[in-house]
Each structure stands twice: as structure tokens, then as C-alpha cells.
Design an enzyme around this catalytic site. Structure first.
Site, PDB file in Angstrom:
ATOM      1  N   CYS A 258       0.830  -1.201   0.000  1.00  0.00           N
ATOM      2  CA  CYS A 258       0.000   0.000   0.000  1.00  0.00           C
ATOM      3  C   CYS A 258       0.872   1.263   0.000  1.00  0.00           C
ATOM      4  O   CYS A 258       1.806   1.378   0.790  1.00  0.00           O
ATOM      5  CB  CYS A 258      -0.902  -0.014   1.230  1.00  0.00           C
ATOM      6  SG  CYS A 258      -1.959   1.433   1.393  1.00  0.00           S
TER       7      CYS A 258
ATOM      8  N   CYS B 135      -0.023   3.206   3.658  1.00  0.00           N
ATOM      9  CA  CYS B 135       0.491   2.792   4.970  1.00  0.00           C
ATOM     10  C   CYS B 135       1.609   1.748   4.904  1.00  0.00           C
ATOM     11  O   CYS B 135       2.192   1.418   5.922  1.00  0.00           O
ATOM     12  CB  CYS B 135      -0.652   2.258   5.837  1.00  0.00           C
ATOM     13  SG  CYS B 135      -1.341   0.689   5.285  1.00  0.00           S
TER      14      CYS B 135
ATOM     15  N   CYS C 245      -5.779  -2.807   0.408  1.00  0.00           N
ATOM     16  CA  CYS C 245      -4.896  -2.854   1.573  1.00  0.00           C
ATOM     17  C   CYS C 245      -5.567  -3.618   2.705  1.00  0.00           C
ATOM     18  O   CYS C 245      -6.732  -3.372   3.039  1.00  0.00           O
ATOM     19  CB  CYS C 245      -4.545  -1.444   2.046  1.00  0.00           C
ATOM     20  SG  CYS C 245      -3.492  -1.428   3.515  1.00  0.00           S
TER      21      CYS C 245
ATOM     22  N   CYS D  40      -5.563  -0.530   5.929  1.00  0.00           N
ATOM     23  CA  CYS D  40      -6.320   0.717   5.862  1.00  0.00           C
ATOM     24  C   CYS D  40      -7.447   0.696   4.827  1.00  0.00           C
ATOM     25  O   CYS D  40      -8.246   1.624   4.767  1.00  0.00           O
ATOM     26  CB  CYS D  40      -5.382   1.893   5.605  1.00  0.00           C
ATOM     27  SG  CYS D  40      -4.689   1.968   3.932  1.00  0.00           S
TER      28      CYS D  40
ATOM     29  N   CYS E 135      14.267 -41.191  17.409  1.00  0.00           N
ATOM     30  CA  CYS E 135      12.818 -41.133  17.615  1.00  0.00           C
ATOM     31  C   CYS E 135      12.523 -41.239  19.108  1.00  0.00           C
ATOM     32  O   CYS E 135      13.005 -42.147  19.786  1.00  0.00           O
ATOM     33  CB  CYS E 135      12.130 -42.267  16.855  1.00  0.00           C
ATOM     34  SG  CYS E 135      10.338 -42.336  17.126  1.00  0.00           S
TER      35      CYS E 135
ATOM     36  N   CYS F  40      10.243 -44.783  19.570  1.00  0.00           N
ATOM     37  CA  CYS F  40      10.777 -46.140  19.406  1.00  0.00           C
ATOM     38  C   CYS F  40      12.296 -46.227  19.456  1.00  0.00           C
ATOM     39  O   CYS F  40      12.862 -47.309  19.476  1.00  0.00           O
ATOM     40  CB  CYS F  40      10.274 -46.758  18.093  1.00  0.00           C
ATOM     41  SG  CYS F  40      11.039 -46.063  16.602  1.00  0.00           S
TER      42      CYS F  40
ATOM     43  N   ASP G 238      14.652 -13.729  10.719  1.00  0.00           N
ATOM     44  CA  ASP G 238      15.965 -13.753  11.369  1.00  0.00           C
ATOM     45  C   ASP G 238      16.098 -14.900  12.376  1.00  0.00           C
ATOM     46  O   ASP G 238      17.115 -15.033  13.039  1.00  0.00           O
ATOM     47  CB  ASP G 238      16.261 -12.410  12.050  1.00  0.00           C
ATOM     48  CG  ASP G 238      15.297 -12.079  13.171  1.00  0.00           C
ATOM     49  OD1 ASP G 238      14.209 -12.691  13.222  1.00  0.00           O
ATOM     50  OD2 ASP G 238      15.623 -11.211  13.993  1.00  0.00           O
ATOM     51  N   GLU G 239      15.077 -15.760  12.471  1.00  0.00           N
ATOM     52  CA  GLU G 239      15.132 -16.923  13.348  1.00  0.00           C
ATOM     53  C   GLU G 239      15.403 -18.177  12.520  1.00  0.00           C
ATOM     54  O   GLU G 239      15.062 -18.230  11.346  1.00  0.00           O
ATOM     55  CB  GLU G 239      13.802 -17.084  14.096  1.00  0.00           C
ATOM     56  CG  GLU G 239      13.510 -15.934  15.030  1.00  0.00           C
ATOM     57  CD  GLU G 239      12.150 -16.065  15.686  1.00  0.00           C
ATOM     58  OE1 GLU G 239      11.521 -17.139  15.581  1.00  0.00           O
ATOM     59  OE2 GLU G 239      11.716 -15.086  16.296  1.00  0.00           O
TER      60      GLU G 239
ATOM     61  N   CYS H 226       9.504 -40.550  11.792  1.00  0.00           N
ATOM     62  CA  CYS H 226      10.345 -41.729  11.998  1.00  0.00           C
ATOM     63  C   CYS H 226      10.139 -42.722  10.861  1.00  0.00           C
ATOM     64  O   CYS H 226       9.009 -43.013  10.475  1.00  0.00           O
ATOM     65  CB  CYS H 226      10.005 -42.389  13.330  1.00  0.00           C
ATOM     66  SG  CYS H 226      10.944 -43.897  13.653  1.00  0.00           S
TER      67      CYS H 226
END
Length: 107
Positions: A4, A7, A20, A23, A68, A71, A87-88, A96
């Protein structure tokens, strides 16, 4: 993706124009860049990451550095998905190869 001018929020397509999400401002579609857009309707099955209960993990990459919890088997198929902010680190979803138990690992 189109943003947009008012905004800066991401816009979505509605009745042939872009609206948008925040807004409500409306703009015409950016036809010049439209060919670059990818939606889930045009992606092939090989591009999608399936992590829900019925997902077929067979044929996906194999991890042999996991155990696992159910098991104790040492090999599992896995997929990777970005579930947090960019950023993570991504989340790995495992299945399994012996008993079919599913779990996830946050790095």
C-alpha cells in the site's frame, strides 16, 4: 507482492484490484510485476512443504543424526519450514522411518 502506498501494508487482490489489508486503500494491480507473482494456485506439488498429519514424508531428505522419542530408531524423513521471523532459524519436521511418529525440532 504489492504494498500500500498509504500505509505500507501488504495488499490482496479483490474484484480485479488491490486492496490494503490494514487501511482499506485501493490501487490498480501492478501489471508490470504481475508475472513475477507466485500464488499457491500456480505452485507445483514439489514446491509445497507438507507438515500436516496426512503429509507424505517418504522420499524427502533423511536425517540420521536424530533419535525417535517413541521407538528409539535413528533415521527419520524431514522437511524444513520457516515458522518464525526471517531472522530466526527454521523448524525441522520429522517422521520416523520405523514407527511413523512425528515431531519437530526448533534450532
Amino acid at each position: 507482492m504489492q504494498f500500500c502506498d498509504e500505509c505500507g501494508s501488504m495488499m490482496h487482490s479483490e474484484d480485479g484490484e488491490m486492496v490494503c489489508s490494514s487501511c482499506g486503500a485501493k490501487q490498480s494491480k501492478d501489471e508490470e510485476r504481475a508475472a513475477e507473482f507466485v500464488t499457491t494456485e500456480t505452485q507445483s506439488e514439489t514446491e509445497l512443504i507438507e507438515t500436516e498429519e496426512g503429509a507424505n514424508f517418504e522420499g524427502k531428505p533423511t536425517a540420521d543424526d536424530v533419535t525417535c522419542e517413541k521407538c528409539g530408531h535413528g533415521k527419520a524423513w524431514y522437511t524444513i519450514k520457516q515458522t518464525g521471523a526471517a531472522d530466526e532459524p527454521p523448524t525441522r519436521f520429522f517422521k520416523c522411518q520405523d514407527c511413523g511418529y512425528r515431531w519437530r525440532e526448533y534450532n
